[in-house]
Design a protein around this motif. Sequence first.
Motif, PDB file in Angstrom:
ATOM      1  N   PHE A 162       0.830  -1.210   0.000  1.00  0.00           N
ATOM      2  CA  PHE A 162       0.000   0.000   0.000  1.00  0.00           C
ATOM      3  C   PHE A 162       0.863   1.259   0.000  1.00  0.00           C
ATOM      4  N   ALA A 163       2.038   1.163   0.587  1.00  0.00           N
ATOM      5  CA  ALA A 163       2.944   2.317   0.634  1.00  0.00           C
ATOM      6  C   ALA A 163       3.784   2.444  -0.638  1.00  0.00           C
ATOM      7  N   HIS A 164       3.705   1.431  -1.506  1.00  0.00           N
ATOM      8  CA  HIS A 164       4.537   1.433  -2.711  1.00  0.00           C
ATOM      9  C   HIS A 164       4.041   2.514  -3.676  1.00  0.00           C
ATOM     10  N   PRO A 165       4.943   3.358  -4.164  1.00  0.00           N
ATOM     11  CA  PRO A 165       4.509   4.466  -5.038  1.00  0.00           C
ATOM     12  C   PRO A 165       4.053   4.031  -6.423  1.00  0.00           C
ATOM     13  N   LYS A 166       4.351   2.799  -6.795  1.00  0.00           N
ATOM     14  CA  LYS A 166       4.113   2.373  -8.175  1.00  0.00           C
ATOM     15  C   LYS A 166       2.751   1.707  -8.384  1.00  0.00           C
ATOM     16  N   PHE A 167       2.132   1.180  -7.310  1.00  0.00           N
ATOM     17  CA  PHE A 167       0.950   0.337  -7.474  1.00  0.00           C
ATOM     18  C   PHE A 167      -0.279   0.908  -6.783  1.00  0.00           C
ATOM     19  N   GLU A 168      -1.431   0.652  -7.396  1.00  0.00           N
ATOM     20  CA  GLU A 168      -2.705   0.935  -6.763  1.00  0.00           C
ATOM     21  C   GLU A 168      -3.453  -0.379  -6.582  1.00  0.00           C
ATOM     22  N   ILE A 169      -3.657  -0.787  -5.358  1.00  0.00           N
ATOM     23  CA  ILE A 169      -4.338  -2.058  -5.071  1.00  0.00           C
ATOM     24  C   ILE A 169      -5.832  -1.877  -5.302  1.00  0.00           C
ATOM     25  N   LYS A 170      -6.359  -2.603  -6.283  1.00  0.00           N
ATOM     26  CA  LYS A 170      -7.792  -2.518  -6.599  1.00  0.00           C
ATOM     27  C   LYS A 170      -8.599  -3.603  -5.895  1.00  0.00           C
ATOM     28  N   ALA A 171      -7.960  -4.742  -5.647  1.00  0.00           N
ATOM     29  CA  ALA A 171      -8.664  -5.858  -5.011  1.00  0.00           C
ATOM     30  C   ALA A 171      -7.645  -6.807  -4.396  1.00  0.00           C
ATOM     31  N   ILE A 172      -8.129  -7.645  -3.463  1.00  0.00           N
ATOM     32  CA  ILE A 172      -7.293  -8.646  -2.794  1.00  0.00           C
ATOM     33  C   ILE A 172      -8.071  -9.960  -2.780  1.00  0.00           C
ATOM     34  N   ASN A 173      -7.371 -11.062  -3.055  1.00  0.00           N
ATOM     35  CA  ASN A 173      -7.993 -12.375  -2.882  1.00  0.00           C
ATOM     36  C   ASN A 173      -6.981 -13.333  -2.277  1.00  0.00           C
ATOM     37  N   PHE A 174      -7.454 -14.515  -1.919  1.00  0.00           N
ATOM     38  CA  PHE A 174      -6.652 -15.457  -1.149  1.00  0.00           C
ATOM     39  C   PHE A 174      -6.847 -16.867  -1.700  1.00  0.00           C
ATOM     40  N   THR A 175      -5.793 -17.648  -1.650  1.00  0.00           N
ATOM     41  CA  THR A 175      -5.904 -19.070  -1.939  1.00  0.00           C
ATOM     42  C   THR A 175      -4.947 -19.807  -1.010  1.00  0.00           C
ATOM     43  N   SER A 176      -5.378 -20.951  -0.516  1.00  0.00           N
ATOM     44  CA  SER A 176      -4.510 -21.714   0.383  1.00  0.00           C
ATOM     45  C   SER A 176      -5.004 -23.149   0.446  1.00  0.00           C
ATOM     46  N   TYR A 177      -4.223 -23.983   1.111  1.00  0.00           N
ATOM     47  CA  TYR A 177      -4.712 -25.331   1.383  1.00  0.00           C
ATOM     48  C   TYR A 177      -5.962 -25.188   2.247  1.00  0.00           C
ATOM     49  N   GLY A 178      -6.897 -26.124   2.078  1.00  0.00           N
ATOM     50  CA  GLY A 178      -8.201 -25.899   2.697  1.00  0.00           C
ATOM     51  C   GLY A 178      -8.597 -26.854   3.790  1.00  0.00           C
ATOM     52  N   ALA A 179      -7.757 -27.824   4.104  1.00  0.00           N
ATOM     53  CA  ALA A 179      -8.192 -28.902   4.996  1.00  0.00           C
ATOM     54  C   ALA A 179      -7.977 -28.597   6.476  1.00  0.00           C
ATOM     55  N   SER A 180      -7.939 -27.329   6.837  1.00  0.00           N
ATOM     56  CA  SER A 180      -7.808 -26.959   8.245  1.00  0.00           C
ATOM     57  C   SER A 180      -8.802 -25.844   8.552  1.00  0.00           C
ATOM     58  N   LEU A 181      -9.356 -25.868   9.770  1.00  0.00           N
ATOM     59  CA  LEU A 181     -10.390 -24.927  10.170  1.00  0.00           C
ATOM     60  C   LEU A 181      -9.878 -23.959  11.229  1.00  0.00           C
ATOM     61  N   VAL A 182     -10.326 -22.717  11.095  1.00  0.00           N
ATOM     62  CA  VAL A 182     -10.080 -21.711  12.136  1.00  0.00           C
ATOM     63  C   VAL A 182     -11.423 -21.440  12.810  1.00  0.00           C
ATOM     64  N   TYR A 183     -11.477 -21.643  14.112  1.00  0.00           N
ATOM     65  CA  TYR A 183     -12.708 -21.424  14.868  1.00  0.00           C
ATOM     66  C   TYR A 183     -12.643 -20.041  15.501  1.00  0.00           C
ATOM     67  N   ILE A 184     -13.544 -19.160  15.097  1.00  0.00           N
ATOM     68  CA  ILE A 184     -13.519 -17.802  15.646  1.00  0.00           C
ATOM     69  C   ILE A 184     -14.726 -17.578  16.560  1.00  0.00           C
ATOM     70  N   ASN A 185     -14.539 -16.721  17.563  1.00  0.00           N
ATOM     71  CA  ASN A 185     -15.642 -16.389  18.464  1.00  0.00           C
ATOM     72  C   ASN A 185     -16.365 -15.131  17.974  1.00  0.00           C
ATOM     73  N   GLU A 186     -17.258 -14.610  18.784  1.00  0.00           N
ATOM     74  CA  GLU A 186     -18.055 -13.431  18.416  1.00  0.00           C
ATOM     75  C   GLU A 186     -17.180 -12.239  18.027  1.00  0.00           C
ATOM     76  N   ASN A 187     -15.998 -12.150  18.612  1.00  0.00           N
ATOM     77  CA  ASN A 187     -15.096 -11.033  18.336  1.00  0.00           C
ATOM     78  C   ASN A 187     -14.157 -11.287  17.165  1.00  0.00           C
ATOM     79  N   GLY A 188     -14.279 -12.470  16.543  1.00  0.00           N
ATOM     80  CA  GLY A 188     -13.408 -12.805  15.423  1.00  0.00           C
ATOM     81  C   GLY A 188     -12.052 -13.328  15.839  1.00  0.00           C
ATOM     82  N   THR A 189     -11.909 -13.670  17.129  1.00  0.00           N
ATOM     83  CA  THR A 189     -10.631 -14.169  17.634  1.00  0.00           C
ATOM     84  C   THR A 189     -10.573 -15.687  17.531  1.00  0.00           C
TER      85      THR A 189
END
Length: 459
Positions: A68-95
């Motif tokens: 974001f601080a780079h003078p050359k680029f404008e970030i228009k969108a972000i996406n993610f890809t990763s291995y999927g066979a693991s779960l993250v359990y989050i509570n009401e606060n997203g922790t």
Amino acid sequence: MTREEKIPVVAVFDVGKTNKKLFLFDENYRVVFERSARFTETVDEDGDPCENLDSLRLSIFDSLREVFAHPKFEIKAINFTSYGASLVYINENGTPLTPLQNYLKSYPKALKDEFYKKYGGEELFAAKTASPVLESLNSGMQFYRLKNEKPDVFKQVKYALHLPQYLSFLISGKAYSDKTSLGCHTNFWDFEKDDYHAWLTEEGMVEKMAPIMPFNHVSPAAFPGSSYSVGIGLHDSSAALTPYLISFKEPFVLLSTGTWCISLNPFNQQILTPNELNQDVLCYMQYEGKAVKASRLFSGFAYEQQTKRIAAHFNCDVLLFRNVAYKQELVKSLNTENLTTENWRSLPFEKRNLNEFENEIVAYYQLMVDLVLQQYHSTKLVLKGTSAKRIFVDGGFSKNAVFMNLLATVFPNYEVYAAHMPQATAIGAALVIHNVWNTKRLPNDIIDLKLYTPTINKN
């Protein structure tokens, strides 16, 4: 440099078990920035190795601050890809409530037996969910274990998110589920109903699954003043398949090669048979929500181990095998005994006596013959009953002339191509949100193909 002069880009986080990478792609899908990180594993509450979720989270924020601080680029969108066979359990606060459990973690036999007895038996359940019995590698079994072993933690779970969707949540603040993760040997998805399997309702888990959103859904960033869009993330195998589905409309099979060699047929939606499940055939879900029949071999790992064995025996450098030329006459003299045997899942080379080979190159050729004959059987499992006549090979083996020539030979009635597309997985995650960030038309030239033709008769 003014804002107008900045290059519009999409940022994609490609999170593997070993390497965590950030790519910036311009509107022509060229990599204009890359950052890579590796983390030391931590341990979970049982002392078993697992992903360091805190390091991963901090790395993502650090990387974003940098671009974001780079003078050359404008970030228009972000996406993610990763291995999927693991779960993250989050509570009401997203922790997160627990460490990110490793999908190779051993699973209690009694609990596994109880689950399958309760829900129709292994064979029937596996057929409905297109999920071979893989214990912790079935992420649904991780959730079931949490409920049974840690009910107090289970009660605090607001949402169980697969890793790609948790990474998206970090930036958007929105918790969503995605079919490419839900449909990947999780035990969650009933492929006949195209919905969650009934066991989640019975166990009180459906309400702890985040809303399912389409592959191209985006959310605004959670940070005030931000103008970029955030995708919901994709499972890595489905992301790698996406550029091929966008580029080619005629039926094909993609052989994705790396540590695992996975044959993916997105044009085969037939229900898995018990025989297929017993041979490690499973289903993935492609980005549009359709089933992808897949078969797997641990060939990349076997190749690495066996080339080290050859190098040690013949006292040569393992790097010698990187660019071995293909010689048809050498193949004719080798043993092809396992082409029609029933025990094709066992690699013959592991038991071969290296003293029988004249030199390291002959031994290497025998290894490649054995690997390709295994691959023939594995890929044939997903070709059955479909009209696909083309096989695209990407990843490490696509650059191996011996492997590619042999594969073309055992599939003489198919067009066999080596496909070259740097960062296919990350590009797939960028392509599914193309319309959100890119002003140009979808590209039709991002995959380079090289055709291989049969050189000797298969038999």
